[in-house]
Design a protein around this motif. Structure first.
Motif, mmCIF file in Angstrom:
data_model
loop_
_atom_site.group_PDB
_atom_site.id
_atom_site.type_symbol
_atom_site.label_atom_id
_atom_site.label_comp_id
_atom_site.label_asym_id
_atom_site.label_seq_id
_atom_site.Cartn_x
_atom_site.Cartn_y
_atom_site.Cartn_z
ATOM 1 N N GLN A 198 0.825 -1.205 0.000
ATOM 2 C CA GLN A 198 0.000 0.000 0.000
ATOM 3 C C GLN A 198 0.861 1.259 0.000
ATOM 4 O OE1 GLN A 198 -2.692 -0.177 3.343
ATOM 5 N NE2 GLN A 198 -3.359 -2.265 2.834
ATOM 6 N N TRP A 199 1.975 1.182 0.709
ATOM 7 C CA TRP A 199 2.857 2.333 0.833
ATOM 8 C C TRP A 199 3.317 2.825 -0.545
ATOM 9 C CZ3 TRP A 199 7.646 2.146 4.597
ATOM 10 C CH2 TRP A 199 7.964 3.460 4.977
ATOM 11 N N TRP A 200 3.676 1.893 -1.413
ATOM 12 C CA TRP A 200 4.204 2.233 -2.738
ATOM 13 C C TRP A 200 3.117 2.638 -3.719
ATOM 14 C CZ3 TRP A 200 9.295 2.760 -4.098
ATOM 15 C CH2 TRP A 200 10.222 2.409 -3.102
ATOM 16 N N GLN A 201 1.858 2.490 -3.309
ATOM 17 C CA GLN A 201 0.757 2.943 -4.165
ATOM 18 C C GLN A 201 0.332 4.372 -3.828
ATOM 19 O OE1 GLN A 201 0.426 0.655 -6.512
ATOM 20 N NE2 GLN A 201 1.847 -0.496 -5.182
ATOM 21 N N PRO A 217 3.227 4.200 -8.203
ATOM 22 C CA PRO A 217 2.712 5.563 -8.019
ATOM 23 C C PRO A 217 3.606 6.417 -7.126
ATOM 24 C CG PRO A 217 0.922 3.980 -7.886
ATOM 25 C CD PRO A 217 2.189 3.167 -7.935
ATOM 26 N N LEU A 218 4.235 5.805 -6.100
ATOM 27 C CA LEU A 218 5.120 6.566 -5.226
ATOM 28 C C LEU A 218 6.268 7.168 -6.013
ATOM 29 C CD1 LEU A 218 6.197 7.513 -2.477
ATOM 30 C CD2 LEU A 218 7.270 5.264 -2.206
ATOM 31 N N ALA A 219 6.908 6.358 -6.857
ATOM 32 C CA ALA A 219 8.056 6.844 -7.621
ATOM 33 C C ALA A 219 7.645 7.824 -8.709
ATOM 34 C CB ALA A 219 8.811 5.669 -8.230
ATOM 35 N N GLN A 220 6.542 7.548 -9.379
ATOM 36 C CA GLN A 220 6.143 8.353 -10.528
ATOM 37 C C GLN A 220 5.432 9.648 -10.151
ATOM 38 O OE1 GLN A 220 6.728 7.967 -13.844
ATOM 39 N NE2 GLN A 220 8.075 6.228 -13.355
ATOM 40 N N SER A 221 5.033 9.790 -8.893
ATOM 41 C CA SER A 221 4.195 10.932 -8.509
ATOM 42 C C SER A 221 4.935 12.258 -8.561
ATOM 43 C CB SER A 221 3.624 10.709 -7.105
ATOM 44 O OG SER A 221 4.673 10.530 -6.152
ATOM 45 N N ARG A 222 6.247 12.274 -8.314
ATOM 46 C CA ARG A 222 7.029 13.517 -8.328
ATOM 47 C C ARG A 222 8.429 13.223 -8.850
ATOM 48 N NH1 ARG A 222 4.963 17.732 -4.814
ATOM 49 N NH2 ARG A 222 2.985 17.069 -3.882
ATOM 50 N N PRO A 223 9.058 14.172 -9.532
ATOM 51 C CA PRO A 223 10.393 13.908 -10.091
ATOM 52 C C PRO A 223 11.477 13.937 -9.013
ATOM 53 C CG PRO A 223 9.735 16.166 -10.529
ATOM 54 C CD PRO A 223 8.546 15.499 -9.913
ATOM 55 N N PHE A 224 12.613 13.343 -9.351
ATOM 56 C CA PHE A 224 13.755 13.256 -8.448
ATOM 57 C C PHE A 224 14.803 14.293 -8.843
ATOM 58 C CE2 PHE A 224 11.597 9.276 -8.090
ATOM 59 C CZ PHE A 224 11.746 8.898 -6.762
ATOM 60 N N ASN A 225 15.334 14.975 -7.831
ATOM 61 C CA ASN A 225 16.343 16.009 -8.068
ATOM 62 C C ASN A 225 17.738 15.435 -8.255
ATOM 63 O OD1 ASN A 225 14.146 16.993 -6.100
ATOM 64 N ND2 ASN A 225 14.928 18.901 -6.957
ATOM 65 N N THR A 226 18.000 14.302 -7.627
ATOM 66 C CA THR A 226 19.360 13.789 -7.621
ATOM 67 C C THR A 226 19.370 12.297 -7.327
ATOM 68 O OG1 THR A 226 21.535 14.046 -6.547
ATOM 69 C CG2 THR A 226 19.608 14.409 -5.173
ATOM 70 N N VAL A 227 20.412 11.635 -7.796
ATOM 71 C CA VAL A 227 20.613 10.202 -7.569
ATOM 72 C C VAL A 227 22.053 10.014 -7.109
ATOM 73 C CG1 VAL A 227 20.539 7.887 -8.576
ATOM 74 C CG2 VAL A 227 19.003 9.685 -9.446
#
Length: 470
Positions: free
Chosen positions: A45-48, A102-112
């Protein structure tokens, strides 16, 4: 009002050398969190759930090294091509699953940040695989993507596959350019090789090349340290971190010290004490700043705008960091995460979960062994303190008036002890304060614990994501 020397430092004609006895830890923090347990269904659920973070990062851990350095206390797994191949296969599979959530795709990442261990020990093709997996995540247009490692074994094929697959920042652990000091510390290669290779890589039109130096290594005299500083300039790199050697338990240096020995060079058993390390820091800071290098933090300088140090800066701000790999740490939905370091248990969790017929296992990355903590009720406030003190200037406008008044007795003592200059709008650290900034952060958190301010956040004010129990 409780004030102790561990909070304030002590008065001394030479605060750089004597404000505190010794730097006791690499980082500062305070408690307030507690362990949290998630059932597998709750993990799914967390990752959704979409992220609520405004700034985000990925941290990917590669827990392999060919050799254990004498100053290292977190060596995990020896480099072995077959072991690495299996690890990268499972790791990239988890990254691909996570990237589609959905967790990953919901907002972009600034850095890796790909850290370790020694990430550059993976093969050229594995560098490509890892870069391709990273690119499945939504990244901002100018996202900083760092590959950490060592120059030894980082050949042209790895370099080209890295730059062709999203990596645009490279952080190499040089520690010292002096060949004898390097050999004593368990490092590969000599000074000439390092200089030549760094000069080659630094000519890339856009990639940022950054190196780490450690001051206080056995056999590293002040003369050698000053030669190390000049070598940074000669190498052509775009940024440098200066780290103090800390006597952490479990290192070969510390084990030798406990037996009355020094792991020095053939020419010298010199071991810098805390006061000499303070002088080394001052020498490095002054040297780069007279060369017109810009200080980005208390330990990091750059000579070119391409070096931004985004991950290191944002990580101190309490941003969301999704962690992947055995030994990776980060935070998700405000919860601190630390994956277990045991590689066998990590692989076992991966293999057992993916062997299940339940299609839900493909809707979230594998729930690997590790520790999950409840949100720090003071996370936002702590991030202001950490980022401000680490940068060398705390903007008081970011704090409430009540908090500024509450902290003023501590700030006044820091000023008396030569660690800071207090004005109406800011607390600016002196050179001595920048050297002792971790001790000062620790002291500030101790001050707040001993002298709590009414109205600080408590755990009941933190909204937890659905499905999370503590």
């Amino acid at each position: 009002m409780i004030l102790t020397p561990t909070m304030t430092g002590i008065a001394s004609p030479e605060p750089l050398q004597h404000a505190f006895k010794v730097k006791s830890a690499p980082h500062a923090g305070r408690g307030g969190s507690r362990p949290v347990f998630l059932e597998p269904e709750q993990w799914q659920q967390w990752w959704q759930q979409p992220s609520q973070a405004t700034e985000r990062a990925l941290y990917i851990h590669i827990p392999f090294c060919r050799k254990r350095c004498t100053f290292c206390n977190f060596f995990e797994n020896g480099t072995n091509p077959e072991r690495i191949s299996r690890y990268i296969k499972n790791l990239t599979e988890q990254l691909k699953i996570a990237a589609d959530t959905p967790l990953a795709q919901s907002r972009p990442f600034n850095t890796v940040y790909v850290g370790g261990g020694t990430p550059t020990d993976i093969s050229s093709d594995e560098v490509k695989q890892l870069g391709e997996a990273i690119q499945r995540f939504p990244l901002i247009d100018d996202a900083e993507v760092t590959l950490e490692g060592r120059l030894n074994g980082f050949d042209d094929d790895k370099w080209h596959n890295a730059t062709a697959n999203s990596f645009n920042r490279f952080s190499f652990g040089v520690q010292s350019f002096d060949t004898q000091v390097r050999q004593a510390a368990g490092r590969f290669d000599d000074k000439d090789f390092l200089l030549n290779r760094l000069q080659q890589l630094s000519q890339h039109p856009s990639g940022s090349i950054v190196i780490d130096l450690i001051f206080g290594l056995p056999g590293q005299t002040m003369d050698i340290w000053q030669q190390d500083l000049q070598a940074v300039i000669d190498s052509g790199v775009h940024g440098v971190d200066l780290y103090q050697l800390i006597g952490l338990s479990g290192t070969r240096i510390e084990n030798a010290r406990e037996k009355g020995k020094v792991l020095g060079t053939a020419a010298s058993e010199f071991q810098a004490d805390s006061q000499m390390r303070a002088n080394m820091y001052a020498s490095g800071a002054n040297y780069f700043e007279t060369q017109n290098w810009q200080r980005l933090s208390s330990c990091h300088w750059r000579c070119a705008p391409r070096e931004r140090s985004v991950y290191n800066s944002l990580a101190k701000s309490g941003i969301e960091i999704l962690p992947f790999g055995a030994g990776a740490g980060g935070s998700i939905h405000g919860h601190g995460c630390m994956n277990g370091r045991d590689l066998k248990k990590w692989h076992l969790a991966h293999d057992e979960t993916l062997s299940l017929s339940n299609p839900l296992v493909r809707t979230a990355p594998i729930q690997v062994p590790g520790m999950l903590m409840s949100p720090n009720p003071s996370a936002s406030l702590d991030a202001i303190f950490k980022r401000g003190l680490d940068s060398g200037e705390l903007n008081l406008a970011l704090l409430t008036k009540e908090m500024v008044v509450h902290l003023t007795p501590l700030f006044v003592e820091w000023q008396k002890n030569g660690l800071a200059i207090l004005s109406q709008n800011a607390l600016k650290l002196t050179l001595a304060g920048r050297f002792w900034n971790v001790n000062m952060q620790t002291g500030l958190f101790q001050y707040l614990a001993e002298n709590p301010l009414n109205g600080e956040l408590n755990g009941s004010e933190i909204q937890q994501p659905q499905g999370i129990t503590s």
